[in-house]
Write a protein that holds these residues in place. Sequence first.
Motif, short mmCIF file in Angstrom:
data_model
loop_
_atom_site.label_atom_id
_atom_site.label_comp_id
_atom_site.label_asym_id
_atom_site.label_seq_id
_atom_site.Cartn_x
_atom_site.Cartn_y
_atom_site.Cartn_z
N THR A 12 0.84 -1.20 0.00
CA THR A 12 0.00 0.00 0.00
C THR A 12 0.87 1.25 0.00
N ASP A 36 -1.38 -0.02 -4.37
CA ASP A 36 -2.42 1.00 -4.32
C ASP A 36 -1.84 2.33 -3.87
N VAL A 57 -6.76 3.42 1.11
CA VAL A 57 -6.79 2.22 1.95
C VAL A 57 -7.77 2.36 3.11
N ARG A 63 -10.72 -1.65 -0.04
CA ARG A 63 -10.13 -2.85 0.56
C ARG A 63 -10.81 -4.12 0.02
N ASN A 81 1.88 -2.97 4.85
CA ASN A 81 1.05 -1.82 5.19
C ASN A 81 1.96 -0.60 5.30
#
Length: 228
Positions: A12, A36, A57, A63, A81
């Motif tokens: 992410t 993303d 996110v 998600r 993350n």
Amino acid sequence: MTSPPLRTAVVTGASRGLGRALTEQLTHDGWRVVVDARHPDDLTFDSARVTVVAGDVADPGHRRRLAEVVDGLGGLDLLVNNASRLGPSPQPHLTDYPLDVLTDVLAVNVIAPLALVQALRPFLHDGARVIDVSSDAAVEAMDGWGGYGASKAALDHLTAVLAVEEPQLRVYAVDPGDMRTAMHQAAFPGEDITDRPLPETVVPALAPLIAGELPSGRYRAVDLVVTS
């Protein structure tokens, strides 16, 4: 002879900084990476191994879309993350911190990583890695860093508990140290941060977490460089 299956990662916040540098290294190493970020125009990669799923996110619908993509790819070996929200720039003292902004920082830096783990848990292979990008602000009481630091401290604790509850995974919090990134510049507006290392130089320190045998826990990139 049959080729081994591609390893799949989700990274992410991959449009810039550490997320982008890590994505480029993973694809170079043969990984398939789902990435993303909030701004799709920044999610351009040369590798065909990158799947772009633009979005925030913190958005439950986004998600769910990430989970659908991972399901279609046959599961997940690595979740990073990395997406984070700094908050106001310059960083205010806690007594002046806008609470609506703090709510947003906590939503992105604490709730979203856990929510993404929950969404992707059915697709995480045994032995998969979860890496939560933390900060020295999580463990040091630094003037002006109360909001961001509190969010990363909470993320550290969630990471530690997840490691206990999910022993079939390897779950890490990692402090990458100061880096020459847009977020770090925003934290020090008007200051020269060219003495900070580029994110590309930090990526090799993550290799022991991605492919090594270190137990779940919290690590500093500087220590991983020394001991790897």
